[in-house]
Scaffold this motif. Structure first.
Motif, PDB file in Angstrom:
ATOM      1  N   GLU A   1       0.787  -0.809  -0.468  1.00 20.66           N
ATOM      2  CA  GLU A   1       0.054  -0.388   0.026  1.00 20.66           C
ATOM      3  C   GLU A   1       1.082   1.583  -0.706  1.00 20.66           C
ATOM      4  O   GLU A   1       0.124   2.267  -0.997  1.00 20.66           O
ATOM      5  N   MET A   2       2.004   1.298   0.956  1.00 23.91           N
ATOM      6  CA  MET A   2       2.807   2.286   0.882  1.00 23.91           C
ATOM      7  C   MET A   2       3.407   2.501  -0.586  1.00 23.91           C
ATOM      8  O   MET A   2       3.867   3.340  -0.801  1.00 23.91           O
ATOM      9  N   ALA A   3       3.834   1.696  -1.141  1.00 19.82           N
ATOM     10  CA  ALA A   3       4.701   1.508  -2.463  1.00 19.82           C
ATOM     11  C   ALA A   3       3.549   2.348  -3.691  1.00 19.82           C
ATOM     12  O   ALA A   3       4.021   2.970  -4.535  1.00 19.82           O
ATOM     13  N   LYS A   4       2.514   1.949  -3.225  1.00 20.26           N
ATOM     14  CA  LYS A   4       1.193   2.682  -4.145  1.00 20.26           C
ATOM     15  C   LYS A   4       1.071   3.944  -4.039  1.00 20.26           C
ATOM     16  O   LYS A   4       0.839   4.766  -5.496  1.00 20.26           O
TER      17      LYS A   4
ATOM     18  N   PRO B   1       5.366   2.658  -9.807  1.00 19.61           N
ATOM     19  CA  PRO B   1       5.186   1.592 -10.918  1.00 19.61           C
ATOM     20  C   PRO B   1       4.580   0.663 -10.326  1.00 19.61           C
ATOM     21  O   PRO B   1       5.151  -0.635 -10.434  1.00 19.61           O
ATOM     22  N   PRO B   2       3.546   0.133 -11.553  1.00 22.84           N
ATOM     23  CA  PRO B   2       3.762  -1.045 -11.455  1.00 22.84           C
ATOM     24  C   PRO B   2       4.854  -2.322 -11.776  1.00 22.84           C
ATOM     25  O   PRO B   2       4.993  -3.326 -11.181  1.00 22.84           O
TER      26      PRO B   2
ATOM     27  N   MET C   1       9.091  -2.032 -12.480  1.00 25.45           N
ATOM     28  CA  MET C   1      10.211  -0.852 -12.832  1.00 25.45           C
ATOM     29  C   MET C   1      10.787  -2.261 -13.066  1.00 25.45           C
ATOM     30  O   MET C   1      11.559  -2.993 -12.572  1.00 25.45           O
ATOM     31  N   THR C   2      12.146  -1.322 -13.488  1.00 21.57           N
ATOM     32  CA  THR C   2      14.012  -1.543 -13.736  1.00 21.57           C
ATOM     33  C   THR C   2      14.207  -2.172 -11.882  1.00 21.57           C
ATOM     34  O   THR C   2      14.468  -0.903 -11.146  1.00 21.57           O
ATOM     35  N   VAL C   3      15.068  -3.011 -12.247  1.00 21.72           N
ATOM     36  CA  VAL C   3      16.534  -3.013 -11.005  1.00 21.72           C
ATOM     37  C   VAL C   3      16.693  -2.146 -11.103  1.00 21.72           C
ATOM     38  O   VAL C   3      17.652  -1.639  -9.710  1.00 21.72           O
ATOM     39  N   ASP C   4      17.364  -1.426 -12.110  1.00 19.49           N
ATOM     40  CA  ASP C   4      18.631   0.228 -12.024  1.00 19.49           C
ATOM     41  C   ASP C   4      17.585   1.019 -11.076  1.00 19.49           C
ATOM     42  O   ASP C   4      18.104   1.717 -10.300  1.00 19.49           O
ATOM     43  N   GLU C   5      16.274   0.873 -11.554  1.00 18.49           N
ATOM     44  CA  GLU C   5      15.750   2.309 -11.030  1.00 18.49           C
ATOM     45  C   GLU C   5      14.799   1.750  -9.710  1.00 18.49           C
ATOM     46  O   GLU C   5      15.116   2.815  -8.440  1.00 18.49           O
ATOM     47  N   LEU C   6      14.897   0.194  -9.155  1.00 24.67           N
ATOM     48  CA  LEU C   6      15.150   0.337  -8.141  1.00 24.67           C
ATOM     49  C   LEU C   6      16.696   0.354  -7.108  1.00 24.67           C
ATOM     50  O   LEU C   6      16.560   0.897  -5.739  1.00 24.67           O
ATOM     51  N   VAL C   7      17.787   0.086  -7.398  1.00 27.52           N
ATOM     52  CA  VAL C   7      18.908   0.241  -6.732  1.00 27.52           C
ATOM     53  C   VAL C   7      18.820   1.530  -6.802  1.00 27.52           C
ATOM     54  O   VAL C   7      19.072   2.309  -5.605  1.00 27.52           O
TER      55      VAL C   7
END
Length: 119
Positions: free
Chosen positions: A16-19, A24-25, A27-33
């Motif tokens: 819920e917090m992520a939303k 986004p529904p 994402m790339t691993v690079d964006e998460l990093v």
């Protein structure tokens, strides 16, 4: 690409917090990093407010090894084992002598908590 749920697991935050904060529904691993290395203010605050209780737990069946990540619930008992709801009691490890065994349905999406307690 990873899903929002997988990102929430890696960030150790509720889905819920992520939303709510616009992850986004997919994402790339690079964006998460990038988020992990330079967390936004809301994530820093969330981590500062931690109570020591896990946001996600890994549940695993003692019989077949099926596993899933789930948000722990307050009503879940302190269990001895977890098994999928389609396994029989005869497939579980035998209880220790002198203990009473109980079953609690509804842990995660398909688990039964096996609770062994001294009488």
């Amino acid at each position: 690409m990873i899903t929002r749920r997988d990102a929430a697991l890696r960030l150790d935050i509720p889905l819920e917090m992520a939303k709510r904060h616009g992850l986004p529904p997919k994402m790339t691993v690079d964006e998460l990093v990038v988020i992990e290395r330079t967390p936004p203010a809301w994530l820093v605050q969330s981590r500062a407010n931690r109570t020591g209780k896990p946001v996600w737990v890994e549940l695993e069946c003692v019989v077949c090894g099926y596993h899933e990540a789930a948000r722990p619930k307050k009503w879940w008992p302190e269990y001895t084992y977890l098994s999928c709801d389609d396994h029989g009691a005869d497939e579980l490890p035998e209880p220790e002598p002198g203990v009473v065994r109980a079953e609690v349905d509804g842990v995660g999406t398909r688990f039964v908590a096996i609770v062994d307690v001294a009488p």
